[in-house]
Motif scaffolding. Sequence first.
Motif, PDB file in Angstrom:
ATOM      1  N   PRO A  31       7.219 -19.327 -12.311  1.00 30.39           N
ATOM      2  CA  PRO A  31       6.150 -19.538 -11.336  1.00 30.39           C
ATOM      3  C   PRO A  31       4.945 -18.636 -11.587  1.00 30.39           C
ATOM      4  O   PRO A  31       5.093 -17.530 -12.103  1.00 30.39           O
ATOM      5  CB  PRO A  31       6.804 -19.211  -9.989  1.00 30.39           C
ATOM      6  N   VAL A  32       3.780 -19.139 -11.205  1.00 26.82           N
ATOM      7  CA  VAL A  32       2.570 -18.313 -11.224  1.00 26.82           C
ATOM      8  C   VAL A  32       2.790 -17.196 -10.203  1.00 26.82           C
ATOM      9  O   VAL A  32       3.188 -17.466  -9.067  1.00 26.82           O
ATOM     10  CB  VAL A  32       1.334 -19.161 -10.846  1.00 26.82           C
ATOM     11  N   PRO A  33       2.573 -15.926 -10.569  1.00 21.94           N
ATOM     12  CA  PRO A  33       2.817 -14.830  -9.619  1.00 21.94           C
ATOM     13  C   PRO A  33       2.057 -15.038  -8.311  1.00 21.94           C
ATOM     14  O   PRO A  33       0.931 -15.548  -8.306  1.00 21.94           O
ATOM     15  CB  PRO A  33       2.302 -13.596 -10.367  1.00 21.94           C
ATOM     16  N   ALA A  34       2.691 -14.629  -7.212  1.00 19.02           N
ATOM     17  CA  ALA A  34       2.123 -14.879  -5.874  1.00 19.02           C
ATOM     18  C   ALA A  34       0.747 -14.244  -5.721  1.00 19.02           C
ATOM     19  O   ALA A  34      -0.105 -14.773  -5.015  1.00 19.02           O
ATOM     20  CB  ALA A  34       3.075 -14.339  -4.810  1.00 19.02           C
ATOM     21  N   ASN A  35       0.514 -13.124  -6.396  1.00 23.36           N
ATOM     22  CA  ASN A  35      -0.797 -12.481  -6.234  1.00 23.36           C
ATOM     23  C   ASN A  35      -1.879 -13.058  -7.143  1.00 23.36           C
ATOM     24  O   ASN A  35      -3.000 -12.568  -7.155  1.00 23.36           O
ATOM     25  CB  ASN A  35      -0.691 -10.958  -6.381  1.00 23.36           C
ATOM     26  N   CYS A  36      -1.550 -14.117  -7.880  1.00 21.33           N
ATOM     27  CA  CYS A  36      -2.582 -14.822  -8.661  1.00 21.33           C
ATOM     28  C   CYS A  36      -3.093 -15.998  -7.825  1.00 21.33           C
ATOM     29  O   CYS A  36      -2.993 -17.168  -8.215  1.00 21.33           O
ATOM     30  CB  CYS A  36      -2.015 -15.318  -9.987  1.00 21.33           C
ATOM     31  N   GLU A  37      -3.661 -15.663  -6.676  1.00 27.75           N
ATOM     32  CA  GLU A  37      -4.057 -16.720  -5.726  1.00 27.75           C
ATOM     33  C   GLU A  37      -5.186 -17.586  -6.258  1.00 27.75           C
ATOM     34  O   GLU A  37      -5.231 -18.790  -6.012  1.00 27.75           O
ATOM     35  CB  GLU A  37      -4.484 -16.079  -4.406  1.00 27.75           C
ATOM     36  N   THR A  38      -6.102 -16.973  -6.987  1.00 31.05           N
ATOM     37  CA  THR A  38      -7.244 -17.739  -7.497  1.00 31.05           C
ATOM     38  C   THR A  38      -6.772 -18.745  -8.547  1.00 31.05           C
ATOM     39  O   THR A  38      -7.201 -19.901  -8.556  1.00 31.05           O
ATOM     40  CB  THR A  38      -8.304 -16.787  -8.092  1.00 31.05           C
ATOM     41  N   LEU A  39      -5.866 -18.303  -9.409  1.00 31.78           N
ATOM     42  CA  LEU A  39      -5.327 -19.221 -10.424  1.00 31.78           C
ATOM     43  C   LEU A  39      -4.552 -20.353  -9.750  1.00 31.78           C
ATOM     44  O   LEU A  39      -4.682 -21.526 -10.128  1.00 31.78           O
ATOM     45  CB  LEU A  39      -4.416 -18.444 -11.392  1.00 31.78           C
TER      46      LEU A  39
ATOM     47  N   MET B 246      -1.375 -15.016 -17.157  1.00 28.35           N
ATOM     48  CA  MET B 246      -1.706 -15.631 -15.860  1.00 28.35           C
ATOM     49  C   MET B 246      -2.611 -14.695 -15.048  1.00 28.35           C
ATOM     50  O   MET B 246      -3.574 -15.133 -14.432  1.00 28.35           O
ATOM     51  CB  MET B 246      -0.432 -15.960 -15.087  1.00 28.35           C
ATOM     52  N   HIS B 247      -2.305 -13.399 -15.086  1.00 28.32           N
ATOM     53  CA  HIS B 247      -3.169 -12.438 -14.373  1.00 28.32           C
ATOM     54  C   HIS B 247      -4.567 -12.424 -14.985  1.00 28.32           C
ATOM     55  O   HIS B 247      -5.569 -12.343 -14.274  1.00 28.32           O
ATOM     56  CB  HIS B 247      -2.546 -11.038 -14.406  1.00 28.32           C
ATOM     57  N   TYR B 248      -4.625 -12.495 -16.303  1.00 26.90           N
ATOM     58  CA  TYR B 248      -5.932 -12.509 -16.975  1.00 26.90           C
ATOM     59  C   TYR B 248      -6.759 -13.717 -16.517  1.00 26.90           C
ATOM     60  O   TYR B 248      -7.934 -13.585 -16.138  1.00 26.90           O
ATOM     61  CB  TYR B 248      -5.730 -12.525 -18.502  1.00 26.90           C
ATOM     62  N   PHE B 249      -6.150 -14.907 -16.530  1.00 24.38           N
ATOM     63  CA  PHE B 249      -6.919 -16.101 -16.144  1.00 24.38           C
ATOM     64  C   PHE B 249      -7.242 -16.093 -14.647  1.00 24.38           C
ATOM     65  O   PHE B 249      -8.288 -16.596 -14.246  1.00 24.38           O
ATOM     66  CB  PHE B 249      -6.202 -17.384 -16.581  1.00 24.38           C
ATOM     67  N   ASP B 250      -6.379 -15.499 -13.862  1.00 20.43           N
ATOM     68  CA  ASP B 250      -6.689 -15.335 -12.431  1.00 20.43           C
ATOM     69  C   ASP B 250      -7.973 -14.517 -12.273  1.00 20.43           C
ATOM     70  O   ASP B 250      -8.875 -14.873 -11.505  1.00 20.43           O
ATOM     71  CB  ASP B 250      -5.511 -14.631 -11.745  1.00 20.43           C
TER      72      ASP B 250
END
Length: 219
Positions: A184-192, A146-150
């Motif tokens: 959940p998508v991590p809160a700091n992955c706002e762009t994703l 998820m961080h990668y795709f963000d």
Amino acid sequence: MMKIHDWRTGPYPARVRIALAEKNLQSQVRFVSVDLRKGEHKTPEFLAKNYSGTLPVLELEDGTFIAECTAITEYLDAFAGAPVLTGRTAREKGLIHMMNKRAELELLDAISVYFHHATPGLGPDVEIYQNAEWGFRQRDKALRGMHYFDDILQRQPFVAGEAFSMADITVIGGLIFAGLVKLPVPANCETLQAWYGRMQERPSVKNRVTMSEPAKASI
Ligand SMILES: N[C@@H](CCC(=O)N[C@@H](CS)C(=O)NCC(=O)O)C(=O)O
């Protein structure tokens, strides 16, 4: 008419449902429901259609079976024109396939392993071998994915570049699965998160589960 052997709410079948809707091909297929929780996908009859025992499977009018979401999407793209989901140029095709595979490896398939191994999955009759440690490792891999795709989506509007493609659909499938397993998508992955919000507004994504319901009779 072509058939899709399908499970209405499943994240992988969702990929084909979204592709069909993007290409406006819904009326060309009939959905045949296979009950995963009853293990219908592991019966000899179903395994004769798809050796891997997974959904979805596309059945052509001549009786040919095509399994694997990527292969089905390729078929649909070759079957009917716009919009092209698997790329037009050599460069587009290369990038889309790379990002699509990455979306499977780093997100969707990892969440699937987590679901089957570290949660009750499809229930004790279907999940005959579980390895919870492997499942939790794959969950953590998916979170890294998820961080990668963000990060990717901070640099470009879609997963494989400037246009919506099969790779976006696969990330959407991953986030659908993440929702089902409450990861959940991590809160700091706002762009994703923002990208997924926009993707959920697309009619193909929004209406994917109801698209196979028979149209209500209009008076
Ligand atoms: N690589 C396959 C994976 C398909 C898949 O795992 N589908 C799920 C349905 S959401 C399934 O059939 N799971 C049943 C199982 O693995 O027992 C594809 O891309 O089509």
